[in-house]
Design an enzyme around this catalytic site. Structure first.
Site, PDB file in Angstrom:
ATOM      1  CB  CYS A 159      29.817  14.475  30.111  1.00 19.19           C
ATOM      2  SG  CYS A 159      31.493  14.074  30.605  1.00 19.19           S
ATOM      3  CG  HIS A 160      26.618  14.835  26.921  1.00 18.35           C
ATOM      4  ND1 HIS A 160      26.468  16.174  26.704  1.00 18.35           N
ATOM      5  CD2 HIS A 160      27.869  14.522  26.494  1.00 18.35           C
ATOM      6  CE1 HIS A 160      27.566  16.662  26.145  1.00 18.35           C
ATOM      7  NE2 HIS A 160      28.431  15.689  26.015  1.00 18.35           N
ATOM      8  CB  CYS A 212      32.605  14.555  37.945  1.00 19.75           C
ATOM      9  SG  CYS A 212      34.160  13.683  37.656  1.00 19.75           S
ATOM     10  CB  CYS A 255      36.162  28.224  31.238  1.00 20.21           C
ATOM     11  SG  CYS A 255      35.848  29.722  32.190  1.00 20.21           S
ATOM     12  CB  CYS A 274      38.237  41.445  30.650  1.00 18.31           C
ATOM     13  SG  CYS A 274      36.546  41.755  30.114  1.00 18.31           S
ATOM     14  CG  ASN A 332      29.482  46.768  29.624  1.00 20.95           C
ATOM     15  OD1 ASN A 332      30.344  45.901  29.523  1.00 20.95           O
ATOM     16  ND2 ASN A 332      29.364  47.754  28.756  1.00 20.95           N
ATOM     17  CG  HIS A 344      36.310  55.635  33.031  1.00 22.41           C
ATOM     18  ND1 HIS A 344      37.399  55.812  33.859  1.00 22.41           N
ATOM     19  CD2 HIS A 344      35.225  55.560  33.852  1.00 22.41           C
ATOM     20  CE1 HIS A 344      36.990  55.834  35.115  1.00 22.41           C
ATOM     21  NE2 HIS A 344      35.674  55.689  35.139  1.00 22.41           N
ATOM     22  CD  GLU A 364      33.918  59.180  38.094  1.00 22.44           C
ATOM     23  OE1 GLU A 364      32.824  59.567  38.516  1.00 22.44           O
ATOM     24  OE2 GLU A 364      34.204  59.105  36.883  1.00 22.44           O
ATOM     25  NE  ARG A 379      32.808  58.102  34.771  1.00 21.25           N
ATOM     26  CZ  ARG A 379      32.056  57.019  34.872  1.00 21.25           C
ATOM     27  NH1 ARG A 379      31.343  56.615  33.832  1.00 21.25           N
ATOM     28  NH2 ARG A 379      32.008  56.340  35.998  1.00 21.25           N
TER      29      ARG A 379
END
Length: 605
Positions: free
Chosen positions: A66-67, A87, A117, A131, A198, A399, A412, A436
């Site tokens: 892996c490394h 892999c 992840c 989120c 964002n 919002h 929107e 808004r």
């Protein structure tokens, strides 16, 4: 930049990304940052059979698999991610094997690293869950032991460049690209494991006036009208000089994006605008994820040094107050310094920092947010520590249409394309295209502080983004309005009466009840759909004070030599209320100015 891993069986990463919403295309990874050998930490890494390290140990996969032979890890985790792809295949390869309604390998985030992840010695967790509330178990998520971290290491070696850009959202990427194209050497730093900020989840469009796209559609608009709309929306407390720059350079900013490969061909109308000026990809697709991929590719093509997992702690200045660089904490490298002739702060707002929001607006305590996890306000804090003046910090935008019970923003553009808002009694209660702040206040006055967006098949087909809300199971549907009303608990007959009245207003081209200025479509074509919405924290209008050259203004009222800023980290452009579509416009326009202004300063030395 690299940390030597203690030689024990360690993690191989099962290829994954994350899912916020819809589909996306891939993009190449940023270039490998320069490597620096750092002594290993004294603490041992505790293995857990439930973690990825333990899983791979059980399959006789050693560290080098892996490394690589060096067993080193840089802050971008470049080798680990490359080995993982070698892999398990590319993101699209793994996506083809994924099962289930939500495919975590096919998302608007593009080609991100596996290690966003998957982790070897700490619990793996899908980045999506920052989120979303998906049921998304992944290998290695059951780890009970984790790496025991000692004190943060200090790397006494330092890097040097012309310009450091802090924050890899749209403003940061744009500043880095423009500075590079002006001849400067640039390092772009991002504290999160992925780039985008964002801007990546921005949906509605990019406001611009007098563009070729508007002219082709016969849309009459001008920078003067955009200026007036923006000042009115800001309650006339925005800095008019900054707003003038925003409006007058908006068309050129769209041209720049188009020139580097962006699709800005669709034009729609958002709340507070006197004309259709929200530019976005064809079919009304989300603008943010598209621009993130385009900007990321352009940075990669230019071989700009982009470093993720790299958090800036402070801006460094000399005795005369001139900026000399930044101190960085890399995930693996530890503390180190980058010497630079100029620093551009593009680190975003603080909409995801509940404590910071509450400190300025106690009444917003407990309110949901539409922001991604990295919007926590560090740029404002280390900017202020470097002598910068903060302005408009209490101006925090709510919002009106965040999907009820979630952090998912309903663009929107849905209202702009014809949706109406009804309360739980099935009645309209507001001009859907008001600003808004006004729309949010109106919804909060309704029962349970929520409302429903009502659309039909025609509106659904008019905006590609709407399909994402179906994909995320946010939509109720009915073959008739009566059936839909039953599914959302609206009194029998009320929704039918409201829609009939709205359709009559459409036919007459006059909304006498709520004075909605634009009635683009009736609601007549089955099926019919509803999305429950509630107001949520969306944007922070305050931040570092800048001038029209994006120079950061100090507490003494003078520009801080070598310090620039662009994007949501700044204050003054939006005043008390930001109009939809003006955020992306701001990031591109002021990002371009910041890159060129900083490059000019570095070239003069």
């Amino acid at each position: 930049m690299k940390r030597r891993i203690i030689r024990r069986p360690v993690f191989s990463i099962i290829f994954s990304a994350c899912m916020f919403a819809l589909l996306a295309t891939g993009c190449t990874r940023p270039p490998t940052p320069p490597a620096v050998q750092v002594p290993p930490a004294k603490e041992a890494i505790v293995m857990d059979k439930a973690g990825l390290a333990g899983i791979h140990q059980g399959k006789a996969v050693d560290c080098a698999a892996c490394h690589g032979k060096s067993l080193e890890v840089d802050d971008n985790e470049t080798i680990v991610n490359a080995k993982c792809r070698g892999c398990h295949g590319s993101l699209s390869d793994v996506a083809k094997k994924s099962k289930g309604h939500i495919n975590p390998h096919k998302s608007h985030l593009g080609e991100i690293g596996c290690t966003a992840c998957h982790h070897g010695h700490t619990a793996s967790r899908s980045y999506c869950l920052g989120c979303h509330a998906f049921n998304m178990p992944i290998p290695g998520s059951g780890v009970s032991a984790s790496e025991k971290k000692g004190p943060v290491k200090m790397d006494e070696s330092a890097d040097s460049t012309d310009i450091v850009v802090v924050g890899a959202g749209a403003a940061g990427y744009t500043a880095a690209i423009s500075a590079h194209d002006a001849g400067a050497k640039v390092i772009l730093l991002e504290k999160q494991p992925i780039t985008g900020g964002n801007s990546m989840i921005s949906a509605g469009g990019m406001n611009a006036a007098g563009t070729r796209m508007q002219q082709a559609r016969g849309l009459k608009d001008s920078s003067d009208v955009m200026f007036k709309d923006t000042m009115t929306g800001s309650k006339n407390i925005a800095n008019p000089e900054l707003v003038k720059v925003l409006a007058e350079k908006s068309s050129a900013s769209v041209d720049w994006l188009t020139a580097i490969g962006a699709d800005m061909s669709d034009v729609g109308r958002l709340a507070g605008a006197s004309s259709s000026r929200a530019h976005r990809p064809s079919g009304g697709a989300a603008v943010g994820s598209h621009l993130n991929l385009v900007l990321r590719k352009n940075a990669t093509d230019r071989k700009i040094d982009v470093r993720v997992n790299s958090k800036v702690l402070q801006v460094l200045r000399d005795r005369e107050g001139r900026v000399t660089g930044v101190q960085v904490e890399g995930k693996h490298r530890g503390l180190y310094v980058i010497h630079a002739k100029a620093v551009i702060v593009a680190a975003g707002g603080f909409g995801a920092n509940a404590a910071m929001v509450e400190s300025y607006r106690p009444e917003y305590k407990g309110m949901t947010t539409s922001n991604q996890p990295g919007a926590t306000g560090e740029g404002m804090k280390f900017g202020e520590a470097a002598g910068a003046q903060l302005i408009d910090m209490k101006e925090i935008q709510i919002h009106p249409t965040v999907a009820a019970g979630s952090r998912i923003l309903i663009t929107e553009g849905v209202r702009g394309n014809g949706a109406i808002l009804v309360n739980q009694e099935g009645k309209r209660f507001v001009n859907e295209l008001t600003t808004r702040d006004a729309a949010s206040a109106a919804i909060l006055k309704q029962r349970d502080g929520m409302a429903y967006l009502i659309i039909d098949e025609g509106i659904r087909k008019s905006l590609r983004q709407i399909e994402g809300y179906f994909h995320l199971d946010l939509v109720k549907e009915g073959a008739t309005l009566k059936e839909l009303a039953g599914k959302i608990g609206v009194p029998d007959g009320a929704l039918e009466e409201t829609v009939a009245k709205y359709n009559a207003a459409f036919d007459a081209k006059n909304d006498s009840e709520f004075k909605r200025p634009d009635l683009p479509r009736p609601i007549r074509n089955p099926k019919f759909y509803a999305i429950g919405v509630q107001p949520g924290i969306h944007y922070t209008m305050g931040g570092l004070k800048i001038d029209t050259e994006t120079r950061v203004i100090g507490k003494d009222g003078k520009p801080i030599p070598g310090l620039f800023a662009a994007g949501e980290v700044t204050g003054g452009v939006h005043g008390a209320n930001r109009l939809g579509g003006n955020s992306i416009s701001e990031t591109i326009t002021f990002g371009l100015i910041a890159g060129n202004s900083a490059a000019k300063v570095t070239m003069e030395k």
